[in-house]
Write an enzyme that holds these catalytic residues in place. Structure first.
Site, mmCIF file in Angstrom:
data_model
loop_
_atom_site.group_PDB
_atom_site.id
_atom_site.type_symbol
_atom_site.label_atom_id
_atom_site.label_comp_id
_atom_site.label_asym_id
_atom_site.label_seq_id
_atom_site.Cartn_x
_atom_site.Cartn_y
_atom_site.Cartn_z
ATOM 1 N N HIS A 200 0.813 -1.215 0.000
ATOM 2 C CA HIS A 200 0.000 0.000 0.000
ATOM 3 C C HIS A 200 0.844 1.261 0.000
ATOM 4 O O HIS A 200 0.387 2.309 -0.450
ATOM 5 C CB HIS A 200 -1.030 -0.042 1.128
ATOM 6 N N GLU A 442 -11.136 -11.110 -4.596
ATOM 7 C CA GLU A 442 -9.690 -11.003 -4.381
ATOM 8 C C GLU A 442 -9.133 -12.175 -3.569
ATOM 9 O O GLU A 442 -7.983 -12.165 -3.166
ATOM 10 C CB GLU A 442 -9.304 -9.654 -3.778
ATOM 11 N N CYS A 513 -9.928 -3.530 -10.344
ATOM 12 C CA CYS A 513 -9.417 -2.307 -9.725
ATOM 13 C C CYS A 513 -8.032 -2.528 -9.108
ATOM 14 O O CYS A 513 -7.472 -1.632 -8.490
ATOM 15 C CB CYS A 513 -10.383 -1.766 -8.681
#
Ligand code: PEP
Ligand code: MG
Length: 603
Positions: A200, A442, A513
């Protein structure tokens, strides 16, 4: 104070994490035990070395006194007195005499001499029976780290926040929360020892448009604050003391990129449509409500993923319903009638909130993360669901659950959404009665039961960042297994195909995404597999649009067929690169590389 900057050019290679090139002075953030170099001094160097030690001790004394004063005024005198022990260590004549002796008599450099003397001291203390004295070893280690950081030119996180001079930040690791706080005017770029493209911190760097290189292994030990460096986030390279030739080459690269960016600007207002007429809705991922405008400026048709975690981190308490509602409404207002997919909280993994009392876990990515956390903390979840529902009264809001691994979780979450809707109705607060609720695919289990999920949800969005790590069992943040983290692995193509087929059989749309959606080498594969929409970081939207406008869907389908029948990730990657080289060779230049291609070798 620290050892003089390196002389001569040196090149270090890592993993490209965020595109762009910058040049500046290095600022090394110290964390963990530093590598302490040993140098044999010449007789003539000794007086300067003693002086360097004295300056480092004086600087440490100043820092400790400053902290002590702050603690005294914000917490209390008693707590501040803890630092008296640190000050005493800095004036301990027995210790300091030993350090001076090692420098003068044995010709050792100051950091090595200091480290050697302190280790001896701590070893002796750890053997004494007196518990009070044994505990002083912790104080010694704390203050020693400060002295060593000062000698080695490494800085603390507090100093990072006070920085005003532009610099290239070099750190062992950067958490998502520190990265989110970086000031772009001060931090020109960053380089880290560990990490990979889908951590991240890397995603945040792309969102902030800060060039970044990660996975450089030992860069914090190699560089010292003050070094002159050039950081190339496109190729994953950091060059210390760049030569005139290197600077010339980078000048040329910058000109080529500027020309390409001009071409990309031309496609911003145009639709994302393939050469054979397939329209692909292209949206953007945002981390903060203010990013919605950047998404539109980049030519996105809306927001396909609003990561809400950043409203929860870097603060002392949870955001209230009103505060969340205001933030979501801000993004909705910026987008007008365009869609915004607000994802419910995805804490855990590599994103933590200190005030929520989340106990450390051995496997945080397999642990109490995202929807698992939310379903067990309905007090936190309910507040967010109500805020999202209320924001839906003002635009085209969709809601999405992260990390779904079973249909049961969707049933539980949907039941809570219905409860929140009933509450709002009873309170007379408006919301969109027809709000679409979707889920992220996911985890491999979600892909495998996509048919059951499709009956319960209105859309899917494939989170390839996690899907890849869970399917291949390769931690997305670990540079040591970055070579295994292959988006072109045939297993990933098969999981995406399963998801798409299940969704289409139930007449629902599938978006991607994850970071794959922003990579022009990989986008044709996604389109060929039947993905309906894409959502990428705003900075990457123009290149994805350019690519879509340069290919035929039929070419993308051929690539996907090859991937589905292939048994080699590198063969699929090579085919995907050939396709890009044929249809849009210009884009190869501004790629930040796919993870499995990046050169993770350090200098
Ligand atoms: C993903 O996993 O692909 C995704 C988009 O979610 P995140 O990166 O926030 O985990
Ligand atoms: Mg994810």
């Amino acid at each position: 104070m620290h050892t003089p900057p390196h002389k001569g050019e040196k090149v270090y290679r890592g993993i490209p994490a965020s595109g762009g090139v910058c040049r500046g002075k290095v600022f090394v953030l110290g964390k963990g035990a530093p590598h302490v170099p040993k140098r044999q001094l010449g007789q003539d160097e000794i007086p300067a070395e003693i002086e360097r030690l004295e300056r480092a001790l004086a600087e440490t004394m100043r820092q400790v006194l400053e902290i002590q004063q702050k603690v005294a005024s914000s917490i209390g005198l008693q707590e501040a007195s803890i630092f008296d022990a640190h000050l005493l260590i800095l004036q301990d004549t027995a210790l300091l005499n030993e350090v001076s002796r090692l420098i003068k008599d044995e010709g050792l450099n100051a950091e090595f001499a200091f480290h050697t003397a302190v280790t001896k001291y701590c070893d002796a203390l750890s053997k004494v029976p007196d518990e009070f004295l044994r505990e002083r070893a912790a104080d010694i280690r704390d203050v020693t780290a400060r002295v060593l950081n000062n000698l080695l030119g490494r800085h603390s996180e507090a100093e990072l926040r006070q920085l005003t001079e532009p610099c290239i930040l070099v750190a062992h690791d950067l958490s998502a929360s520190i990265t989110a706080q970086l000031d772009r005017n001060v931090v020109l770029g960053f380089a880290t020892d560990i990490g990979s493209q889908t951590s991240h911190a890397a995603i945040m760097a792309r969102s902030l448009r800060i060039p970044a290189v990660v996975g450089l292994k030992t860069i914090t030990d190699e560089l010292v604050s003050g070094d002159d460096a050039l950081l190339d986030g496109y190729n994953g390279v950091i060059v210390v003391n760049p030569s005139d030739q290197t600077l010339f080459e980078y000048g040329q690269l910058a000109r080529r990129k500027a020309t390409l960016e001009e071409r990309l600007r031309e496609v911003v207002p145009l639709p994302a449509v393939t050469l054979d007429g397939k329209r692909i809705p292209l949206l953007a991922n945002i981390e903060r409500p203010g990013d919605a405008e950047c998404a539109l400026a980049a030519g996105a048709e809306g927001v396909g993923l609003f990561r809400t975690e950043y409203l929860f981190i870097n603060r002392e308490s949870l955001p209230s319903e009103e505060e969340q509602y205001t933030s979501y409404r801000q993004a909705v207002a910026a987008l007008g009638a365009r869609p915004v997919v607000i994802r419910t909280l995805d804490l855990g993994g590599d994103k933590f909130v200190s005030h929520l009392d989340l106990a450390p876990e051995i496997n945080p990515f397999l642990g109490w993360r995202a929807i698992r956390f939310c379903l067990q903390r309905p007090d936190v979840f309910r507040v967010q669901l109500r805020a999202i529902l209320r924001a839906s009264a003002h635009g085209k809001v969709k809601m999405m659950y992260p990390m779904i691994s079973s249909p049961d979780e969707v049933d539980q979450a949907n039941a809570l959404v219905e409860k929140c809707k009933a509450e709002l109705r009873a309170e007379g607060l408006p919301f969109d009665e027809n709000i679409e609720v979707g889920g992220m695919i996911e985890t491999p289990s979600a892909a495998l039961v996509a048919d059951a999920l499709a009956k319960r949800l209105k859309f899917f969005s494939i989170g390839t960042n996690d899907l890849i790590q869970y399917a291949i069992a390769a931690d997305r943040t670990n540079e040591r297994v970055a070579h295994l983290y292959e988006p072109t692995h045939p297993a990933i193509a098969r999981l995406i195909k399963l998801t798409v087929d299940a969704a289409h059989a139930h007449n629902i749309a599938v978006s991607v995404c994850g970071e794959m959606a922003g990579d022009p080498v990989l986008v044709p594969l996604l389109l060929g597999l039947g993905v309906d929409e894409l959502s990428a970081a705003p900075a990457l939207v123009p290149q994805v649009k350019y690519l879509i406008r340069s290919i035929k869907l039929s070419e993308a389908r051929e690539l996907a067929e090859f991937a589905l029948s292939s048994d080699s990730a590198s063969a699929v990657l090579a085919r995907a690169q050939q396709l890009l080289a044929r249809v849009a060779p210009q884009l190869l230049e501004i790629r930040t590389g796919t993870p499995n291609q990046s050169n993770s070798q350090s200098h």
